[in-house]
Write an enzyme that holds these catalytic residues in place. Structure first.
Site, PDB file in Angstrom:
ATOM      1  N   HIS A 122      12.220  49.181  40.937  1.00  0.00           N
ATOM      2  CA  HIS A 122      11.199  48.235  40.772  1.00  0.00           C
ATOM      3  C   HIS A 122      10.803  47.605  42.111  1.00  0.00           C
ATOM      4  O   HIS A 122      11.355  47.951  43.167  1.00  0.00           O
ATOM      5  CB  HIS A 122      11.442  47.372  39.593  1.00  0.00           C
ATOM      6  CG  HIS A 122      12.098  47.810  38.292  1.00  0.00           C
ATOM      7  ND1 HIS A 122      11.550  48.745  37.527  1.00  0.00           N
ATOM      8  CD2 HIS A 122      13.343  48.199  38.113  1.00  0.00           C
ATOM      9  CE1 HIS A 122      12.223  49.279  36.685  1.00  0.00           C
ATOM     10  NE2 HIS A 122      13.337  48.713  37.042  1.00  0.00           N
ATOM     11  N   GLU A 170      14.840  41.925  37.509  1.00  0.00           N
ATOM     12  CA  GLU A 170      15.588  42.834  37.706  1.00  0.00           C
ATOM     13  C   GLU A 170      15.198  43.384  39.019  1.00  0.00           C
ATOM     14  O   GLU A 170      16.187  43.717  39.928  1.00  0.00           O
ATOM     15  CB  GLU A 170      15.167  44.034  36.771  1.00  0.00           C
ATOM     16  CG  GLU A 170      16.103  45.202  37.010  1.00  0.00           C
ATOM     17  CD  GLU A 170      15.579  46.454  36.162  1.00  0.00           C
ATOM     18  OE1 GLU A 170      14.675  46.413  35.339  1.00  0.00           O
ATOM     19  OE2 GLU A 170      16.036  47.674  36.634  1.00  0.00           O
ATOM     20  N   HIS A 193      19.697  49.545  39.259  1.00  0.00           N
ATOM     21  CA  HIS A 193      19.054  48.930  37.917  1.00  0.00           C
ATOM     22  C   HIS A 193      19.769  47.918  37.132  1.00  0.00           C
ATOM     23  O   HIS A 193      21.063  47.868  37.486  1.00  0.00           O
ATOM     24  CB  HIS A 193      18.523  50.011  37.061  1.00  0.00           C
ATOM     25  CG  HIS A 193      17.223  50.717  37.647  1.00  0.00           C
ATOM     26  ND1 HIS A 193      15.868  50.537  37.323  1.00  0.00           N
ATOM     27  CD2 HIS A 193      17.372  51.824  38.645  1.00  0.00           C
ATOM     28  CE1 HIS A 193      15.270  51.222  38.183  1.00  0.00           C
ATOM     29  NE2 HIS A 193      16.021  52.340  38.748  1.00  0.00           N
ATOM     30  N   GLU A 229      22.998  51.376  35.722  1.00  0.00           N
ATOM     31  CA  GLU A 229      22.374  50.268  35.028  1.00  0.00           C
ATOM     32  C   GLU A 229      23.583  49.136  34.959  1.00  0.00           C
ATOM     33  O   GLU A 229      24.497  49.271  34.232  1.00  0.00           O
ATOM     34  CB  GLU A 229      22.196  50.878  33.391  1.00  0.00           C
ATOM     35  CG  GLU A 229      20.997  51.537  33.305  1.00  0.00           C
ATOM     36  CD  GLU A 229      19.618  50.730  33.819  1.00  0.00           C
ATOM     37  OE1 GLU A 229      19.334  49.733  33.755  1.00  0.00           O
ATOM     38  OE2 GLU A 229      18.625  51.652  33.701  1.00  0.00           O
TER      39      GLU A 229
HETATM   40 ZN    ZN Z   1      15.088  49.325  35.990  1.00  0.00          ZN
END
Ligand code: ZN
Length: 284
Positions: free
Chosen positions: A78, A115, A170, A248
């Site tokens: 992101h 995030e 992430h 993640e």
């Molecule tokens: Zn993400």
């Protein structure tokens, strides 16, 4: 890596160049510091006797660093400015198995730690560690206040660099009761990624093992098997021609994990764990 509700986002019309964002300033600032430090050292060292005595040791051939000659691309998921540019980030791009949004805003903790900020911080820490170990590191973005780049470009950066390994960082935004981290690896899709599916699987297992050991976080309670998941819907993986995984790091909507992610010491722990996993793969 989940996006905010669709209502926050709108349909696209902006030109692709908007995805470049305000990125380059950060890189210039980042490069300035080491140069200054080096300059000070050069200016002061010759005037000190102690430094002169130590000089022969400094001239000795440096010990080979473990990741010398390796290229790693780090993709901080992101970008902090994505929420300001819904049209640009909602532009549909081809990820071979489907059309997908160019990028998303990402998730956040319940108290607003994004995030994008988390992945940026962890990625900067990881960069420093890998560089200290001798690797050449390239990031897919250079600040956390820009927009994008698109997932297609994030993959292209790893390909162009001919990375020995690429990692997309992430954190998830799942139900509050869900815990743990997981690693996502590519699947064969009858496309260019197929030839690195095997290597990406090895990279994924190495990072899974190091992450578990280094952070103490549990395997995901809600995705994959033993924190390993395989997907064919992610552009960042489908479009990669170099070994690549997503990590993640945990669930930002879980209070226990959110508190850890807010702690810089824990983020350093994550970065060291990721570096150890990458190194294990790169030296195998
Ligand atoms: Zn993400």
């Amino acid at each position: 890596m989940r996006a905010l509700p669709a209502t926050v986002l709108a349909v696209c019309g902006l030109i692709a160049s908007a995805c470049g964002g305000t990125g380059t300033g950060g890189a210039a600032a980042g490069q300035a510091a080491p140069a200054t430090e080096a300059g000070q050292a050069a200016a002061t060292a010759p005037t000190k006797e102690a430094a002169a005595k130590e000089a022969p040791a400094k001239d000795a051939p440096p010990k080979a660093k473990p990741l010398e000659g390796k290229v790693v691309v780090i993709d901080p998921g992101h970008n902090g400015g994505n929420y300001r540019a819904p049209k640009a980030i909602n532009r549909k791009v081809n990820v071979l198995t489907q059309m997908k949004a160019c990028d998303t805003t990402g998730t956040s903790t319940n108290d607003g730690y994004s995030e994008a900020a988390f992945t940026w911080d962890v990625s900067k820490r990881l960069t420093k560690i890998l560089e200290n170990r001798g690797a050449a590191v390239k990031l897919t973005r250079t600040s956390n206040n820009g927009v994008g780049p698109c997932i297609t470009e994030r993959a292209a950066i790893g390909n162009k660099a001919k990375a020995d390994a690429a990692i997309s960082v992430h954190a998830d935004g799942s139900a509050p009761g869900n815990r743990g981290f997981h690693v996502i690896m590519p699947k064969k899709i009858n496309g260019p990624v197929d030839k690195v599916v095997g290597a990406s699987g090895k990279l994924g297992v190495a990072v899974r093992d190091a992450f578990r050991k280094g952070t103490g976080l549990p395997y995901s309670t809600y995705i994959g098997r033993k924190a390993l998941d395989y997907r064919s819907d992610l552009g960042g993986l489908n479009l990669s021609t170099v070994p690549k995984i997503f990590v993640e790091c945990g669930n930002m909507r879980n209070a226990t994990e959110a508190a850890k992610f807010r702690d810089p010491k824990f983020r350093q722990k994550i970065a060291v764990a990721l570096a150890n996993g990458l190194q294990h793969y790169l030296q195998s």
